[in-house]
Motif scaffolding. Structure first.
Motif, PDB file in Angstrom:
ATOM      1  N   LEU A   1       3.076   1.634   3.950  1.00 49.01           N
ATOM      2  CA  LEU A   1       3.932   0.959   4.436  1.00 49.01           C
ATOM      3  C   LEU A   1       4.843   0.191   3.285  1.00 49.01           C
ATOM      4  O   LEU A   1       4.338   0.373   1.794  1.00 49.01           O
TER       5      LEU A   1
ATOM      6  N   TRP B   1      -5.757  -7.746  13.155  1.00 49.42           N
ATOM      7  CA  TRP B   1      -7.142  -7.091  12.136  1.00 49.42           C
ATOM      8  C   TRP B   1      -8.066  -8.831  11.542  1.00 49.42           C
ATOM      9  O   TRP B   1      -9.257  -8.647  11.508  1.00 49.42           O
TER      10      TRP B   1
ATOM     11  N   HIS C   1      -2.797  -0.683   4.895  1.00 48.20           N
ATOM     12  CA  HIS C   1      -1.110   0.564   4.975  1.00 48.20           C
ATOM     13  C   HIS C   1      -1.356   1.041   6.207  1.00 48.20           C
ATOM     14  O   HIS C   1      -1.743   2.277   6.813  1.00 48.20           O
TER      15      HIS C   1
ATOM     16  N   GLY D   1      -0.205   0.213   9.166  1.00 48.58           N
ATOM     17  CA  GLY D   1       0.995   0.401   9.964  1.00 48.58           C
ATOM     18  C   GLY D   1       1.930  -0.551  11.329  1.00 48.58           C
ATOM     19  O   GLY D   1       2.131  -0.636  12.034  1.00 48.58           O
TER      20      GLY D   1
HETATM   21  S1  SF4 Z   1      -0.553  -4.990   9.129  1.00 49.15           S
HETATM   22 FE1  SF4 Z   1      -1.801  -3.401   8.701  1.00 49.15          FE
HETATM   23  S2  SF4 Z   1       0.252  -2.191   6.883  1.00 49.15           S
HETATM   24 FE2  SF4 Z   1       0.699  -4.170   7.948  1.00 49.15          FE
HETATM   25  S3  SF4 Z   1       0.379  -5.372   6.015  1.00 49.15           S
HETATM   26 FE3  SF4 Z   1      -1.001  -5.966   7.640  1.00 49.15          FE
HETATM   27  S4  SF4 Z   1      -2.506  -4.053   6.980  1.00 49.15           S
HETATM   28 FE4  SF4 Z   1      -0.959  -4.222   5.603  1.00 49.15          FE
END
Ligand code: SF4
Ligand code: SF4
Ligand code: SF4
Lengths: 136, 586
Positions: free
Chosen positions: A5, A27, A117, A119
């Motif tokens: 990223l 997440w 990372h 995306g």
């Molecule tokens: S969405 Fe994925 S790439 Fe973006 S900050 Fe969160 S963990 Fe990192």
């Protein structure tokens, strides 16, 4: 090669926070921005100027080096970090060690938030501030 | 669980209450607050008394879905004495959600100037006499810096000096140039010695039903990003209306003397974008990015000493401080907007007051004696800046009066026939015809946002009028907006959030509603509002058009008093059923 990223064009940021909402949502299954591994921040008194802070995807991460327990370590993909949660003693040394001030801290769980990372945030940025870039 | 935090500034008492049942019944936002405040808002209640409440609320989809980005405030309006409701964007709804506060209720009066600090569970009243007198912009700068150590996004909600002076047209400013603009919330905060609210937290509510939710989210997000309907708000913004409105004689010019402004193109959205637009910004969790920041560089000393003003603009400001004052230069207009922004007046109201004052001066109702030597002329930006300065320093009685609103001024100095207000609320920027005016008159907030009369006028351009059909359409729009206001969504996203999509969203977060039940809630809330309004003195039968508007040309030709009366009467009949429904429900 894997991608990381990166901030492509900070000045295009409109400060909508959709990126941080996406990271938190996808997440952590939660609403808001506080679990996001990247941050968009506005400055006092500067209308519309945003600093966009993402994990620098270091190959020798200073945050991991500072971790006394090995909880935060170089991620298997070879850049950035991953967290072994059980080992974390919540000492905050990692976030203090990141000179770019890019490693974020989860206030509720008292652990660092390692960027995957993945995306996802990039996909929700309406103005293409963010991008995924080949790691070389 | 939906939580109400109630703070008494007099005693320092803080209470919490689970109001999940009220959210279930009235959705959230405007509906919930109308129910909560119904008993407190009485005719006798002085809006500046300690007992007068200020309510802020979120809706159930804030945080969940993009562009559900607003916060609603409810209060007794010191301008009209009627129900006060106003909506603002910025980061406030995100911050309230992060602090796990769905409704914030403030009563009482602090013994000295304070700001209210809410940081998650920590609530404090922090003395801030040194901030009293500071502009709305300086106050944000100072507090953002002072509170920078906090985790989480802060929202800074504050008043400027106008609110401190209890001007009933004072607004409350939220973060970067978003406002609870209309109906004088700024003065209510001022009367409580409450300079600001700084709110933040680090709660992240868990999502249930993750898969269905994410799919729905993506669909809506995509529509918001791709739809032309929302893109126009990022592109030129609402300022895109300026030239088209002028072309159809719908842009109020020189105190609503005409709808055509000969210099519309030099204060148009296009002109601003080409010459002064610095960037667009957004409210938290809204991908539209409609906030247009203009920059203006000014030489202040020879040979090369410049200063730069950065301030946001949109259609309403361009009308009220631009065409309605005949200001033809966008650069001058930005300077005026900036001054208004610092003082913290509602931009529409103060513009209408200046326009009235100019006409009153030209007709000899006020003289150089009142204006302390200033001759008021339409188009004279320099003098208008001096007038604003004189109001800000409370130069004399006349200048003090000006910030009490146009109805007050006209009553005292004359010129009621050209004081362009509806139920004492200064009119917004459309003179497109009967639907716009009737909307201002009958609407729950006396605003263009109640039922979008201006857009119905435009649909009927050049067509024969159909009173019942038009009024019915406006009424239906108004009823639907009870839902959008209870969700506290950004109205710019209304094209994407159709009733069907709204139902899907509500059901994904745990409501159990169908079209019929949603419709019933909407009508009930609508009815509740008019019950309160009538209790506070609102009366359909007493609604009138400012006389001047009977003589001017609108986009749909000359207004006709009978048609106005007929429309109002028809609207009031439609509202009757809603009131009955509301009486049964509460
Ligand atoms: S969405 Fe994925 S790439 Fe973006 S900050 Fe969160 S963990 Fe990192
Ligand atoms: S907070 Fe946890 S991850 Fe960070 S340095 Fe300390 S032990 Fe390691
Ligand atoms: S999504 Fe893009 S524009 Fe929005 S805050 Fe994040 S980086 Fe800025």
């Amino acid at each position: 090669m894997a991608k990381k990223l990166t901030v492509k064009d900070r000045e295009r940021c409109i400060g909508c926070y959709c990126c941080m909402f996406a990271c938190t949502r996808v997440w952590y299954g939660a609403l808001g921005i506080e679990k996001s591994a990247m941050r968009v921040k506005n400055y006092p008194g500067v209308e519309g100027a945003f600093s966009v802070r993402v994990c620098q995807a270091c190959k020798q991460p200073e945050c991991a080096a500072a971790c006394p327990t090995g909880a935060l370590r170089l991620a298997k993909r070879g850049f950035g970090v991953e967290l072994v949660r059980e080992l974390c003693t919540h000492c905050r040394k990692c976030v203090r060690a990141c000179a770019a001030n890019a490693l974020q801290w989860d206030e509720q769980l008292q652990i660092p938030i390692a960027c995957r990372h993945c995306g996802i945030c990039v996909r929700y940025c309406p103005t293409n501030v963010l991008t995924m870039q080949e790691v070389v | 669980m939906y939580r109400m935090l109630s703070i008494d500034l007099s005693s320092g008492k803080i209470e919490e209450r689970d109001i999940s049942d009220i959210f279930k019944k009235f959705i959230g936002g405007s509906g919930v607050l109308t129910y909560l405040a119904a008993q407190e808002l009485t005719k006798e209640l002085d809006p500046f008394s300690e007992r007068a409440p200020i309510y802020f609320a979120l809706g159930p989809l804030n945080g969940y879905f993009p562009s559900m980005s607003k916060t609603v405030a409810l209060f007794k309006s010191p301008l009209t004495g009627d129900l006060g409701e106003s909506h603002a964007g910025g980061r406030m709804s995100l911050a309230m959600l992060s602090a796990n506060v769905h409704v914030l209720r403030i009563v009482g009066k602090a013994s000295q100037p304070v700001y209210l600090s809410i940081d998650g569970d920590r609530v404090a009243m922090i003395p801030c006499s040194s901030l009293w007198g500071r502009s709305a912009l300086a106050t944000e700068r100072i507090l953002r810096e002072k509170e920078d150590h906090r985790k989480g996004k802060k929202s800074i909600v504050r008043i400027g000096p106008a609110g401190e002076r209890l001007s009933p047209i004072a607004c409350v400013t939220v973060d970067s140039s978003r406002h609870f603009g209309r109906l004088g919330l700024g003065a209510v905060m001022g009367s409580k010695n409450l300079k600001a609210i700084v709110i933040s937290g680090s709660e992240c509510p868990k999502i249930e039903n993750k898969k269905a939710y994410q799919e729905l989210y993506d669909r809506i997000f995509k529509e918001l990003i791709e739809s032309e309907n929302t893109y126009k708000y990022r592109d030129l913004g609402t300022a895109a209306n300026v030239v088209p409105l002028s072309k159809i004689m719908g842009l109020p010019t020189r105190n609503f003397s005409q709808g055509f402004f000969e210099s519309a193109h030099t204060i148009s959205g296009e002109y601003f974008a080409d010459h002064l637009l610095a960037q667009q910004i957004s409210c938290a969790h809204c991908p539209i990015g409609c906030i247009h920041m203009g920059v203006f560089r000014e030489l202040f000393a020879d040979p090369h000493m410049y200063k730069t003003l950065k301030t946001s603009y949109d259609h309403e400001l361009i009308y009220s401080l631009g065409s309605n004052l005949s200001i033809a230069k966008a650069e001058e207009l930005l300077k005026i907007i900036h001054f208004v922004e610092r003082q913290g007046w509602d931009a529409i109201s103060i513009g209408v007051v200046l326009a009235w004052a100019t006409e009153a001066f030209q007709r000899g109702l006020i003289t150089l004696e009142e204006t302390a030597g200033l001759a008021l002329n339409f188009g004279d930006a320099e003098t208008y800046l001096k007038v604003l300065e004189n109001i800000a320093i409370e130069r004399n009685e006349f200048y003090k009066d000006l910030e009490k609103g146009v109805a007050y001024c006209a009553k005292k100095y004359g010129g009621e026939e050209f004081a362009i207000c509806f139920n004492k609320n200064e009119a917004p920027g459309y003179m497109t015809g009967p639907d716009a005016f009737v909307g201002y008159a009958v609407g729950v907030r006396h605003s263009h946002l109640d039922c979008a009369g201006y857009s119905f006028d435009q649909k009927y351009l050049g067509r024969a009028e159909d009173v019942e059909k038009e009024v019915k359409a406006m009424y239906e729009e108004a009823v639907w907006r009870m839902i959008t206001n209870s969700l506290v969504m950004c109205l710019f996203a209304r094209g994407v959030y159709t009733p069907k999509t709204v139902l899907e969203c509500l059901n994904v977060v745990g409501y159990n509603l169908d079209e019929q039940s949603l419709d019933r809630v909407a009508h009930t809330i609508h009815g509740m509002k008019y019950i309160i309004k009538e209790k506070l003195g609102f009366d359909f039968a007493k609604l009138n058009l400012p006389k001047k508007l009977l003589t001017v040309y609108t986009s749909r030709g000359k207004m006709n008093e009978d048609s106005f009366k007929k429309r109002v009467e028809f609207y009031s009949k439609l509202v009757e059923e809603d009131k009955e429904l509301a009486l049964r429900a509460v």
